[in-house]
Scaffold this motif. Structure first.
Motif, PDB file in Angstrom:
ATOM      1  N   PHE A   1      -5.409  -0.519  -9.563  1.00 29.89           N
ATOM      2  CA  PHE A   1      -5.822  -1.319  -8.374  1.00 29.89           C
ATOM      3  C   PHE A   1      -7.129  -0.285  -7.794  1.00 29.89           C
ATOM      4  O   PHE A   1      -8.126  -0.907  -7.368  1.00 29.89           O
ATOM      5  N   THR A   2      -6.715   0.965  -7.584  1.00 29.12           N
ATOM      6  CA  THR A   2      -7.640   1.785  -6.913  1.00 29.12           C
ATOM      7  C   THR A   2      -8.933   2.016  -7.583  1.00 29.12           C
ATOM      8  O   THR A   2     -10.022   2.323  -7.105  1.00 29.12           O
TER       9      THR A   2
ATOM     10  N   ARG B   1      -5.536  -8.329  -6.452  1.00 27.51           N
ATOM     11  CA  ARG B   1      -4.575  -8.057  -6.846  1.00 27.51           C
ATOM     12  C   ARG B   1      -3.952  -9.381  -7.333  1.00 27.51           C
ATOM     13  O   ARG B   1      -2.986  -9.278  -8.213  1.00 27.51           O
TER      14      ARG B   1
ATOM     15  N   ARG C   1       0.823  -1.183   0.097  1.00 28.77           N
ATOM     16  CA  ARG C   1       0.067  -0.024   0.204  1.00 28.77           C
ATOM     17  C   ARG C   1       0.860   1.270   0.020  1.00 28.77           C
ATOM     18  O   ARG C   1       0.472   2.276  -0.606  1.00 28.77           O
TER      19      ARG C   1
ATOM     20  N   GLU D   1     -10.999  -1.166  -7.002  1.00 30.53           N
ATOM     21  CA  GLU D   1     -11.449  -1.122  -5.783  1.00 30.53           C
ATOM     22  C   GLU D   1     -12.431  -0.159  -5.866  1.00 30.53           C
ATOM     23  O   GLU D   1     -13.624  -0.235  -5.060  1.00 30.53           O
TER      24      GLU D   1
ATOM     25  N   SER E   1     -10.101  -9.126   0.600  1.00 36.87           N
ATOM     26  CA  SER E   1     -10.649  -9.091  -0.886  1.00 36.87           C
ATOM     27  C   SER E   1      -9.847  -8.222  -1.798  1.00 36.87           C
ATOM     28  O   SER E   1      -9.657  -8.804  -3.052  1.00 36.87           O
ATOM     29  N   SER E   2      -9.144  -7.060  -1.511  1.00 33.20           N
ATOM     30  CA  SER E   2      -8.223  -6.493  -2.178  1.00 33.20           C
ATOM     31  C   SER E   2      -6.754  -7.320  -2.633  1.00 33.20           C
ATOM     32  O   SER E   2      -6.635  -7.174  -3.650  1.00 33.20           O
ATOM     33  N   ASN E   3      -6.501  -7.874  -1.635  1.00 34.52           N
ATOM     34  CA  ASN E   3      -5.401  -8.675  -2.007  1.00 34.52           C
ATOM     35  C   ASN E   3      -5.612  -9.988  -3.047  1.00 34.52           C
ATOM     36  O   ASN E   3      -4.841 -10.384  -3.741  1.00 34.52           O
TER      37      ASN E   3
ATOM     38  N   MET F   1     -12.931  -2.174  -0.999  1.00 38.96           N
ATOM     39  CA  MET F   1     -12.687  -3.517  -0.569  1.00 38.96           C
ATOM     40  C   MET F   1     -12.008  -3.526   0.611  1.00 38.96           C
ATOM     41  O   MET F   1     -11.265  -2.804   1.089  1.00 38.96           O
TER      42      MET F   1
END
Length: 521
Positions: free
Chosen positions: A419-420, A438, A277, A423, A433-435, A429
Protein backbone atom coordinates in the motif's frame (compact mmCIF):
# COMPACT_ATOMS: atom_id res chain seq x y z
CA UNK A 1 43.24 -1.69 38.37
CA UNK A 2 40.83 -0.09 40.83
CA UNK A 3 38.60 -2.13 43.10
CA UNK A 4 35.53 -0.72 44.82
CA UNK A 5 34.39 -2.81 47.79
CA UNK A 6 31.89 -1.64 50.41
CA UNK A 7 32.34 1.93 49.21
CA UNK A 8 36.08 2.04 49.92
CA UNK A 9 38.71 2.62 47.25
CA UNK A 10 41.81 0.43 47.16
CA UNK A 11 44.55 2.10 45.16
CA UNK A 12 46.53 -0.21 42.82
CA UNK A 13 50.29 0.08 42.49
CA UNK A 14 51.43 2.50 39.83
CA UNK A 15 48.20 4.51 39.65
CA UNK A 16 47.76 7.86 41.29
CA UNK A 17 44.92 8.51 43.73
CA UNK A 18 43.68 11.47 41.71
CA UNK A 19 43.27 9.38 38.56
CA UNK A 20 41.57 6.56 40.46
CA UNK A 21 39.08 8.93 42.07
CA UNK A 22 38.36 10.69 38.76
CA UNK A 23 37.75 7.36 37.00
CA UNK A 24 35.44 6.17 39.75
CA UNK A 25 33.36 9.36 39.80
CA UNK A 26 33.20 9.39 35.99
CA UNK A 27 31.69 5.92 36.18
CA UNK A 28 29.16 7.09 38.73
CA UNK A 29 28.39 10.16 36.66
CA UNK A 30 27.26 7.96 33.78
CA UNK A 31 24.33 6.72 35.84
CA UNK A 32 20.95 8.22 35.15
CA UNK A 33 19.82 11.44 36.76
CA UNK A 34 17.57 9.47 39.09
CA UNK A 35 20.64 8.31 40.99
CA UNK A 36 22.60 11.54 41.11
CA UNK A 37 22.01 15.08 39.98
CA UNK A 38 24.80 16.18 37.65
CA UNK A 39 25.81 19.57 36.39
CA UNK A 40 28.76 21.32 34.82
CA UNK A 41 30.52 23.88 37.01
CA UNK A 42 33.43 25.83 35.64
CA UNK A 43 33.83 23.32 32.83
CA UNK A 44 34.00 20.32 35.19
CA UNK A 45 31.46 17.51 35.50
CA UNK A 46 30.13 17.44 39.06
CA UNK A 47 28.40 14.51 40.75
CA UNK A 48 26.79 14.90 44.15
CA UNK A 49 26.02 11.22 44.46
CA UNK A 50 26.55 9.71 47.87
CA UNK A 51 28.12 6.26 47.69
CA UNK A 52 27.52 5.06 51.25
CA UNK A 53 26.26 6.63 54.46
CA UNK A 54 29.30 7.88 56.21
CA UNK A 55 30.20 6.36 59.51
CA UNK A 56 29.42 8.74 62.38
CA UNK A 57 32.48 10.87 62.95
CA UNK A 58 34.10 10.69 66.33
CA UNK A 59 34.98 14.37 66.27
CA UNK A 60 34.81 17.30 63.94
CA UNK A 61 38.47 17.11 63.11
CA UNK A 62 38.03 13.65 61.58
CA UNK A 63 36.09 15.12 58.68
CA UNK A 64 38.71 17.14 56.89
CA UNK A 65 39.15 18.04 53.25
CA UNK A 66 42.14 18.42 50.97
CA UNK A 67 42.26 20.26 47.67
CA UNK A 68 43.17 18.15 44.63
CA UNK A 69 45.48 19.47 41.92
CA UNK A 70 42.57 19.33 39.44
CA UNK A 71 40.61 21.86 41.45
CA UNK A 72 38.22 19.49 43.18
CA UNK A 73 38.03 18.33 46.78
CA UNK A 74 37.92 14.95 48.45
CA UNK A 75 36.60 14.10 51.89
CA UNK A 76 38.33 11.73 54.26
CA UNK A 77 36.27 9.90 56.84
CA UNK A 78 37.38 8.74 60.25
CA UNK A 79 39.64 5.73 59.91
CA UNK A 80 38.66 5.06 56.25
CA UNK A 81 38.65 6.82 52.91
CA UNK A 82 34.94 7.32 52.29
CA UNK A 83 34.26 9.16 49.06
CA UNK A 84 31.23 11.44 49.20
CA UNK A 85 31.74 13.95 46.38
CA UNK A 86 34.59 14.73 44.02
CA UNK A 87 34.97 16.67 40.83
CA UNK A 88 36.11 14.94 37.62
CA UNK A 89 38.63 16.61 35.42
CA UNK A 90 37.48 18.48 32.31
CA UNK A 91 39.17 16.09 29.89
CA UNK A 92 37.45 13.12 31.51
CA UNK A 93 34.11 14.66 30.53
CA UNK A 94 35.19 15.77 27.06
CA UNK A 95 36.94 12.58 25.96
CA UNK A 96 34.23 10.39 27.49
CA UNK A 97 36.32 7.31 28.19
CA UNK A 98 34.96 3.81 28.51
CA UNK A 99 34.26 4.39 32.19
CA UNK A 100 31.57 6.91 31.26
CA UNK A 101 29.38 4.18 29.81
CA UNK A 102 26.49 3.07 31.93
CA UNK A 103 27.13 0.55 34.67
CA UNK A 104 25.45 -2.82 34.78
CA UNK A 105 22.53 -3.16 37.20
CA UNK A 106 24.70 -5.18 39.59
CA UNK A 107 27.05 -2.22 40.06
CA UNK A 108 24.58 0.02 41.82
CA UNK A 109 25.59 1.61 45.13
CA UNK A 110 23.23 -0.75 46.91
CA UNK A 111 25.29 -3.68 45.64
CA UNK A 112 28.36 -2.20 47.27
CA UNK A 113 26.50 -1.68 50.50
CA UNK A 114 25.55 -5.38 50.47
CA UNK A 115 29.17 -6.42 50.11
CA UNK A 116 29.29 -6.86 46.31
CA UNK A 117 32.16 -5.34 44.38
CA UNK A 118 31.80 -2.75 41.65
CA UNK A 119 32.53 -4.15 38.17
CA UNK A 120 34.06 -1.84 35.63
CA UNK A 121 31.54 -0.99 32.89
CA UNK A 122 31.71 -2.30 29.35
CA UNK A 123 33.08 -0.10 26.62
CA UNK A 124 29.77 -0.41 24.71
CA UNK A 125 26.34 -0.16 26.30
CA UNK A 126 24.01 -3.09 25.86
CA UNK A 127 20.86 -2.56 23.83
CA UNK A 128 18.02 -4.59 25.27
CA UNK A 129 15.95 -4.06 22.10
CA UNK A 130 18.37 -6.13 19.99
CA UNK A 131 17.99 -9.88 19.58
CA UNK A 132 20.55 -12.65 19.83
CA UNK A 133 21.32 -15.56 17.55
CA UNK A 134 18.71 -17.83 19.13
CA UNK A 135 15.93 -15.28 18.74
CA UNK A 136 17.06 -14.59 15.17
CA UNK A 137 16.87 -18.32 14.37
CA UNK A 138 13.33 -18.42 15.74
CA UNK A 139 12.40 -15.33 13.71
CA UNK A 140 13.74 -16.91 10.52
CA UNK A 141 11.71 -20.04 11.20
CA UNK A 142 8.64 -17.91 11.83
CA UNK A 143 9.15 -16.14 8.49
CA UNK A 144 9.36 -19.48 6.69
CA UNK A 145 6.73 -21.47 8.56
CA UNK A 146 3.21 -20.13 8.12
CA UNK A 147 -0.09 -20.94 6.49
CA UNK A 148 1.75 -22.12 3.38
CA UNK A 149 3.00 -25.17 5.30
CA UNK A 150 -0.46 -26.69 5.11
CA UNK A 151 -0.08 -27.06 1.34
CA UNK A 152 2.96 -29.35 1.75
CA UNK A 153 1.10 -32.70 2.03
CA UNK A 154 -0.72 -31.80 -1.21
CA UNK A 155 2.64 -30.92 -2.80
CA UNK A 156 4.20 -34.24 -1.79
CA UNK A 157 1.15 -36.20 -2.96
CA UNK A 158 0.95 -34.46 -6.36
CA UNK A 159 4.61 -33.75 -7.13
CA UNK A 160 5.90 -37.08 -5.86
CA UNK A 161 7.62 -38.02 -2.63
CA UNK A 162 11.11 -38.21 -4.11
CA UNK A 163 10.93 -35.19 -6.41
CA UNK A 164 9.41 -32.91 -3.78
CA UNK A 165 12.04 -33.96 -1.22
CA UNK A 166 14.79 -33.23 -3.74
CA UNK A 167 13.20 -29.87 -4.48
CA UNK A 168 13.13 -29.11 -0.75
CA UNK A 169 16.86 -29.79 -0.31
CA UNK A 170 17.91 -27.90 -3.44
CA UNK A 171 15.71 -24.91 -2.65
CA UNK A 172 17.02 -24.66 0.91
CA UNK A 173 20.64 -24.78 -0.32
CA UNK A 174 20.07 -22.23 -3.08
CA UNK A 175 18.20 -19.88 -0.71
CA UNK A 176 21.09 -19.79 1.74
CA UNK A 177 23.51 -19.10 -1.10
CA UNK A 178 21.47 -16.25 -2.60
CA UNK A 179 21.00 -14.84 0.89
CA UNK A 180 24.78 -14.74 1.16
CA UNK A 181 24.95 -13.03 -2.26
CA UNK A 182 22.50 -10.35 -1.16
CA UNK A 183 24.30 -9.40 2.05
CA UNK A 184 27.75 -9.55 0.45
CA UNK A 185 26.56 -7.19 -2.29
CA UNK A 186 25.18 -4.85 0.39
CA UNK A 187 28.42 -4.78 2.36
CA UNK A 188 30.53 -4.18 -0.74
CA UNK A 189 28.19 -1.40 -1.91
CA UNK A 190 28.49 0.27 1.50
CA UNK A 191 32.27 0.12 1.22
CA UNK A 192 32.06 1.79 -2.19
CA UNK A 193 29.69 4.49 -0.93
CA UNK A 194 31.17 5.93 2.24
CA UNK A 195 28.25 8.35 2.64
CA UNK A 196 25.96 5.54 3.80
CA UNK A 197 26.29 3.36 6.87
CA UNK A 198 25.09 -0.12 7.74
CA UNK A 199 22.55 1.29 10.20
CA UNK A 200 20.81 3.10 7.34
CA UNK A 201 20.08 -0.18 5.49
CA UNK A 202 17.33 -2.05 7.28
CA UNK A 203 15.11 -3.84 4.74
CA UNK A 204 15.02 -5.43 1.30
CA UNK A 205 14.01 -2.22 -0.49
CA UNK A 206 16.94 -0.36 1.11
CA UNK A 207 19.34 -3.04 -0.11
CA UNK A 208 17.89 -2.94 -3.64
CA UNK A 209 18.18 0.86 -3.73
CA UNK A 210 21.79 0.68 -2.55
CA UNK A 211 22.90 -2.05 -4.94
CA UNK A 212 20.67 -1.58 -8.00
CA UNK A 213 19.95 2.14 -7.99
CA UNK A 214 16.61 3.87 -8.37
CA UNK A 215 15.49 2.01 -11.51
CA UNK A 216 16.30 -1.40 -10.06
CA UNK A 217 14.64 -0.46 -6.80
CA UNK A 218 11.47 0.53 -8.67
CA UNK A 219 11.33 -2.88 -10.34
CA UNK A 220 11.83 -4.58 -6.97
CA UNK A 221 8.98 -2.57 -5.49
CA UNK A 222 6.68 -3.67 -8.32
CA UNK A 223 7.58 -7.33 -7.76
CA UNK A 224 6.99 -6.94 -4.02
CA UNK A 225 3.56 -5.46 -4.72
CA UNK A 226 2.71 -8.43 -6.92
CA UNK A 227 3.97 -10.78 -4.22
CA UNK A 228 1.77 -9.14 -1.58
CA UNK A 229 -1.16 -9.24 -3.99
CA UNK A 230 -0.70 -12.98 -4.49
CA UNK A 231 -0.36 -13.57 -0.76
CA UNK A 232 -3.59 -11.62 -0.19
CA UNK A 233 -5.40 -13.88 -2.67
CA UNK A 234 -3.90 -16.99 -1.04
CA UNK A 235 -5.07 -15.83 2.40
CA UNK A 236 -8.63 -15.38 1.15
CA UNK A 237 -8.62 -18.88 -0.33
CA UNK A 238 -7.12 -20.35 2.86
CA UNK A 239 -9.81 -18.84 5.10
CA UNK A 240 -12.65 -19.72 2.72
CA UNK A 241 -11.54 -23.34 2.24
CA UNK A 242 -11.11 -23.77 5.99
CA UNK A 243 -14.59 -22.40 6.71
CA UNK A 244 -16.11 -24.62 4.01
CA UNK A 245 -14.98 -27.74 5.88
CA UNK A 246 -16.74 -26.49 9.00
CA UNK A 247 -19.86 -25.53 7.06
CA UNK A 248 -20.05 -28.94 5.41
CA UNK A 249 -19.49 -30.80 8.68
CA UNK A 250 -22.13 -28.87 10.62
CA UNK A 251 -24.73 -28.39 7.87
CA UNK A 252 -24.45 -24.64 7.42
CA UNK A 253 -26.52 -22.91 4.69
CA UNK A 254 -25.56 -23.58 1.09
CA UNK A 255 -23.72 -20.27 0.61
CA UNK A 256 -21.47 -21.14 3.58
CA UNK A 257 -20.43 -24.33 1.81
CA UNK A 258 -19.32 -22.58 -1.38
CA UNK A 259 -15.66 -21.57 -1.44
CA UNK A 260 -16.09 -18.86 -4.07
CA UNK A 261 -19.05 -17.34 -2.23
CA UNK A 262 -17.12 -17.27 1.04
CA UNK A 263 -14.15 -15.60 -0.64
CA UNK A 264 -16.34 -12.65 -1.63
CA UNK A 265 -18.16 -12.76 1.73
CA UNK A 266 -14.86 -12.42 3.60
CA UNK A 267 -13.70 -9.54 1.38
CA UNK A 268 -15.44 -6.75 3.37
CA UNK A 269 -13.60 -7.88 6.52
CA UNK A 270 -10.30 -7.85 4.63
CA UNK A 271 -11.13 -4.38 3.28
CA UNK A 272 -11.67 -3.13 6.83
CA UNK A 273 -8.29 -4.58 7.84
CA UNK A 274 -6.71 -2.97 4.78
CA UNK A 275 -7.95 0.44 5.95
CA UNK A 276 -6.01 0.08 9.22
CA UNK A 277 -3.06 2.46 9.54
CA UNK A 278 -1.93 1.10 12.91
CA UNK A 279 -1.26 -2.63 13.26
CA UNK A 280 -0.64 -2.71 17.01
CA UNK A 281 -4.09 -4.13 17.71
CA UNK A 282 -3.44 -7.41 15.89
CA UNK A 283 -0.27 -8.41 17.73
CA UNK A 284 -1.97 -10.44 20.48
CA UNK A 285 -4.14 -12.34 18.00
CA UNK A 286 -1.06 -13.02 15.90
CA UNK A 287 0.79 -14.57 18.87
CA UNK A 288 -2.00 -17.08 19.46
CA UNK A 289 -2.24 -17.65 15.72
CA UNK A 290 1.46 -18.54 15.46
CA UNK A 291 1.02 -21.08 18.22
CA UNK A 292 -2.01 -22.48 16.39
CA UNK A 293 0.15 -23.16 13.31
CA UNK A 294 2.27 -25.62 15.31
CA UNK A 295 -0.78 -27.04 17.06
CA UNK A 296 -2.57 -27.43 13.73
CA UNK A 297 0.41 -29.23 12.16
CA UNK A 298 0.57 -31.56 15.16
CA UNK A 299 -3.11 -32.50 14.95
CA UNK A 300 -2.88 -33.02 11.19
CA UNK A 301 0.00 -35.44 11.68
CA UNK A 302 -1.81 -37.30 14.45
CA UNK A 303 -4.89 -37.57 12.26
CA UNK A 304 -2.88 -38.67 9.21
CA UNK A 305 -1.07 -41.53 10.95
CA UNK A 306 -4.42 -43.07 11.93
CA UNK A 307 -5.05 -44.01 8.29
CA UNK A 308 -3.57 -47.16 6.74
CA UNK A 309 -0.26 -46.50 5.02
CA UNK A 310 -0.12 -47.23 1.30
CA UNK A 311 3.04 -46.00 -0.40
CA UNK A 312 2.02 -47.62 -3.68
CA UNK A 313 -0.76 -45.04 -4.11
CA UNK A 314 1.71 -42.15 -4.13
CA UNK A 315 4.10 -41.42 -7.01
CA UNK A 316 7.79 -40.81 -6.50
CA UNK A 317 8.02 -38.15 -9.20
CA UNK A 318 5.52 -36.27 -11.37
CA UNK A 319 7.59 -33.79 -13.43
CA UNK A 320 4.50 -32.24 -15.05
CA UNK A 321 3.31 -30.99 -11.64
CA UNK A 322 6.13 -28.47 -11.51
CA UNK A 323 4.25 -25.83 -9.53
CA UNK A 324 3.33 -28.42 -6.92
CA UNK A 325 6.82 -29.59 -6.01
CA UNK A 326 8.72 -26.35 -6.71
CA UNK A 327 6.27 -23.45 -6.40
CA UNK A 328 4.92 -24.45 -3.00
CA UNK A 329 8.42 -24.96 -1.61
CA UNK A 330 9.59 -21.65 -3.09
CA UNK A 331 6.63 -19.90 -1.43
CA UNK A 332 7.97 -21.03 1.95
CA UNK A 333 11.73 -20.61 1.64
CA UNK A 334 12.15 -17.64 -0.69
CA UNK A 335 11.34 -15.06 1.97
CA UNK A 336 14.41 -12.90 1.35
CA UNK A 337 12.28 -9.74 1.39
CA UNK A 338 11.55 -10.33 5.11
CA UNK A 339 14.99 -11.41 6.35
CA UNK A 340 16.96 -8.11 6.25
CA UNK A 341 14.59 -6.74 8.92
CA UNK A 342 15.56 -9.62 11.21
CA UNK A 343 19.28 -9.13 10.57
CA UNK A 344 18.98 -5.38 11.24
CA UNK A 345 17.55 -6.08 14.71
CA UNK A 346 20.39 -8.35 15.83
CA UNK A 347 22.92 -7.18 18.38
CA UNK A 348 25.70 -8.81 16.34
CA UNK A 349 24.80 -8.83 12.65
CA UNK A 350 27.71 -11.15 11.83
CA UNK A 351 25.84 -14.00 13.52
CA UNK A 352 22.87 -13.79 11.17
CA UNK A 353 24.42 -16.22 8.67
CA UNK A 354 24.59 -18.88 11.38
CA UNK A 355 21.04 -18.10 12.53
CA UNK A 356 19.71 -18.33 8.97
CA UNK A 357 21.54 -21.62 8.37
CA UNK A 358 20.02 -23.19 11.49
CA UNK A 359 16.56 -21.76 10.84
CA UNK A 360 16.40 -22.89 7.21
CA UNK A 361 17.53 -26.45 7.80
CA UNK A 362 15.30 -26.87 10.84
CA UNK A 363 12.37 -25.67 8.71
CA UNK A 364 13.40 -28.07 5.94
CA UNK A 365 13.34 -30.95 8.42
CA UNK A 366 9.91 -29.96 9.78
CA UNK A 367 8.53 -29.49 6.27
CA UNK A 368 9.84 -32.88 5.16
CA UNK A 369 8.26 -34.65 8.14
CA UNK A 370 4.96 -32.79 7.95
CA UNK A 371 4.58 -32.94 4.16
CA UNK A 372 5.79 -36.52 3.77
CA UNK A 373 3.82 -38.01 6.67
CA UNK A 374 0.71 -36.02 5.73
CA UNK A 375 0.88 -37.19 2.12
CA UNK A 376 1.48 -40.83 3.10
CA UNK A 377 -1.30 -40.78 5.69
CA UNK A 378 -4.00 -39.09 3.60
CA UNK A 379 -2.93 -40.35 0.20
CA UNK A 380 -3.76 -38.75 -3.16
CA UNK A 381 -7.08 -37.41 -1.83
CA UNK A 382 -5.38 -34.96 0.53
CA UNK A 383 -6.76 -31.44 0.16
CA UNK A 384 -4.65 -28.43 -0.82
CA UNK A 385 -5.16 -27.10 2.72
CA UNK A 386 -4.24 -30.03 4.97
CA UNK A 387 -6.02 -28.53 7.97
CA UNK A 388 -9.26 -29.12 6.08
CA UNK A 389 -8.69 -32.86 6.54
CA UNK A 390 -9.57 -32.48 10.22
CA UNK A 391 -13.26 -33.20 10.64
CA UNK A 392 -15.54 -32.23 13.52
CA UNK A 393 -14.71 -31.82 17.16
CA UNK A 394 -14.01 -28.96 19.52
CA UNK A 395 -10.24 -29.17 19.10
CA UNK A 396 -10.43 -29.26 15.30
CA UNK A 397 -12.78 -26.27 15.15
CA UNK A 398 -10.67 -24.30 17.64
CA UNK A 399 -7.47 -24.90 15.69
CA UNK A 400 -9.15 -23.89 12.42
CA UNK A 401 -10.52 -20.69 13.90
CA UNK A 402 -7.14 -19.80 15.42
CA UNK A 403 -5.45 -20.35 12.06
CA UNK A 404 -7.99 -18.08 10.38
CA UNK A 405 -7.40 -15.47 13.09
CA UNK A 406 -3.64 -15.75 12.49
CA UNK A 407 -4.11 -15.15 8.75
CA UNK A 408 -6.39 -12.16 9.39
CA UNK A 409 -3.92 -10.66 11.87
CA UNK A 410 -0.99 -11.18 9.50
CA UNK A 411 -2.78 -9.68 6.50
CA UNK A 412 -2.34 -5.97 7.46
CA UNK A 413 1.37 -6.57 8.08
CA UNK A 414 1.90 -8.28 4.73
CA UNK A 415 0.10 -5.74 2.52
CA UNK A 416 1.31 -2.66 4.38
CA UNK A 417 4.45 -2.28 2.25
CA UNK A 418 2.44 -2.77 -0.92
CA UNK A 419 0.00 0.00 0.00
CA UNK A 420 2.73 2.47 0.92
CA UNK A 421 4.58 1.71 -2.32
CA UNK A 422 1.48 2.42 -4.40
CA UNK A 423 0.74 5.60 -2.46
CA UNK A 424 4.31 6.84 -2.91
CA UNK A 425 4.10 6.15 -6.64
CA UNK A 426 1.20 8.61 -6.84
CA UNK A 427 3.04 11.21 -4.80
CA UNK A 428 0.91 10.55 -1.72
CA UNK A 429 -2.80 10.02 -1.29
CA UNK A 430 -5.49 11.47 0.93
CA UNK A 431 -7.48 9.28 3.30
CA UNK A 432 -10.43 8.82 0.93
CA UNK A 433 -8.38 8.09 -2.18
CA UNK A 434 -6.11 5.76 -0.20
CA UNK A 435 -9.10 3.78 1.12
CA UNK A 436 -10.53 3.51 -2.40
CA UNK A 437 -7.21 2.15 -3.67
CA UNK A 438 -7.02 -0.38 -0.84
CA UNK A 439 -10.61 -1.49 -1.45
CA UNK A 440 -9.97 -2.07 -5.15
CA UNK A 441 -6.77 -3.92 -4.26
CA UNK A 442 -8.55 -6.38 -1.95
CA UNK A 443 -11.50 -6.92 -4.33
CA UNK A 444 -9.10 -7.63 -7.19
CA UNK A 445 -7.27 -10.14 -4.97
CA UNK A 446 -10.63 -11.74 -4.11
CA UNK A 447 -11.44 -12.07 -7.83
CA UNK A 448 -8.05 -13.68 -8.42
CA UNK A 449 -8.59 -16.08 -5.50
CA UNK A 450 -12.06 -17.04 -6.73
CA UNK A 451 -10.66 -17.71 -10.20
CA UNK A 452 -7.98 -20.02 -8.73
CA UNK A 453 -9.84 -21.60 -5.79
CA UNK A 454 -7.04 -24.10 -5.04
CA UNK A 455 -4.81 -22.87 -2.24
CA UNK A 456 -1.99 -25.17 -3.31
CA UNK A 457 -2.02 -23.99 -6.93
CA UNK A 458 -2.22 -20.33 -5.91
CA UNK A 459 0.65 -20.72 -3.45
CA UNK A 460 2.67 -22.50 -6.12
CA UNK A 461 2.03 -19.72 -8.65
CA UNK A 462 2.98 -16.89 -6.26
CA UNK A 463 6.00 -18.73 -4.88
CA UNK A 464 7.18 -19.95 -8.26
CA UNK A 465 7.10 -16.51 -9.89
CA UNK A 466 7.21 -13.56 -7.48
CA UNK A 467 9.10 -15.19 -4.60
CA UNK A 468 11.57 -16.81 -7.01
CA UNK A 469 12.31 -13.42 -8.58
CA UNK A 470 12.95 -11.76 -5.19
CA UNK A 471 14.86 -14.66 -3.64
CA UNK A 472 16.89 -16.00 -6.56
CA UNK A 473 17.01 -13.66 -9.55
CA UNK A 474 17.46 -10.28 -7.86
CA UNK A 475 20.26 -11.30 -5.40
CA UNK A 476 22.33 -12.65 -8.31
CA UNK A 477 21.87 -9.37 -10.20
CA UNK A 478 22.83 -7.43 -7.05
CA UNK A 479 26.08 -9.32 -6.60
CA UNK A 480 27.16 -9.08 -10.24
CA UNK A 481 26.41 -5.36 -10.47
CA UNK A 482 28.27 -4.49 -7.27
CA UNK A 483 31.15 -6.75 -8.30
CA UNK A 484 31.61 -4.74 -11.50
CA UNK A 485 31.51 -1.46 -9.58
CA UNK A 486 34.06 -2.73 -7.06
CA UNK A 487 36.39 -3.94 -9.81
CA UNK A 488 36.23 -0.55 -11.51
CA UNK A 489 36.94 1.29 -8.25
CA UNK A 490 39.50 -0.85 -6.44
CA UNK A 491 40.41 -3.59 -8.89
CA UNK A 492 39.50 -6.27 -6.32
CA UNK A 493 36.51 -8.55 -7.06
CA UNK A 494 34.01 -9.60 -4.40
CA UNK A 495 33.04 -12.78 -6.27
CA UNK A 496 35.07 -15.97 -5.95
CA UNK A 497 35.60 -18.46 -8.75
CA UNK A 498 32.78 -20.61 -7.35
CA UNK A 499 30.46 -17.61 -7.25
CA UNK A 500 31.16 -16.92 -10.91
CA UNK A 501 30.00 -20.45 -11.69
CA UNK A 502 27.02 -20.59 -9.32
CA UNK A 503 25.53 -17.15 -9.99
CA UNK A 504 24.72 -17.71 -13.70
CA UNK A 505 23.48 -21.23 -12.87
CA UNK A 506 21.10 -19.87 -10.21
CA UNK A 507 19.97 -17.08 -12.52
CA UNK A 508 19.12 -19.52 -15.34
CA UNK A 509 17.47 -21.89 -12.85
CA UNK A 510 15.25 -19.09 -11.54
CA UNK A 511 14.13 -18.19 -15.08
CA UNK A 512 13.34 -21.85 -15.80
CA UNK A 513 11.37 -22.16 -12.56
CA UNK A 514 9.26 -19.08 -13.31
CA UNK A 515 8.60 -20.19 -16.88
CA UNK A 516 7.64 -23.77 -15.95
CA UNK A 517 5.46 -22.66 -13.03
CA UNK A 518 3.45 -20.37 -15.31
CA UNK A 519 3.19 -23.08 -17.96
CA UNK A 520 2.12 -25.86 -15.60
CA UNK A 521 -0.20 -23.75 -13.46
Amino acid sequence: SVKFVRGSIARSPGRKWKEAAASFVASLASRSATHAPMQVLNGNLVSSMKVLPRRPAGNASSNRTRTLPSGGKKALGSGRRGLTAVVARRDAAQKRPASLERLAPSTRPRAAAEGQGFAMPSSEPEDASKIGEGAATASVMKAVMGAGCFALPWSFANGGLGLTTLSLVIMCTVCLKTLEFMFRARDAALANQSAKKLGDIENYVDISTLTLGSKGSTLVRIIMCLTCFGVCSAYLVFIASTLVTMGTAYGWPAFAQSEKTLIYAISPLMVALAWMRSVSGVSIISIFGNISVLVGMTFVLLDAVKNPISLSSLPMAVPTQFSAYVGSVAFLFLVHFALPDIEANMGDRKKFASAAFKGYWLCALVCFIFGGVGAIGYGPQVKSVAIAMLETGFIAVTVKLLLCANVLATFPLIVRSSFTTIEDAFGGMGLVSSNIMRTVYVLAAAFCGASIPSFGKLVGLVGGVACTALGMTVPVIMLNKVNKETLAKSGKPIMSGLDKVLSPFIFVLSVIIMAFVVATS
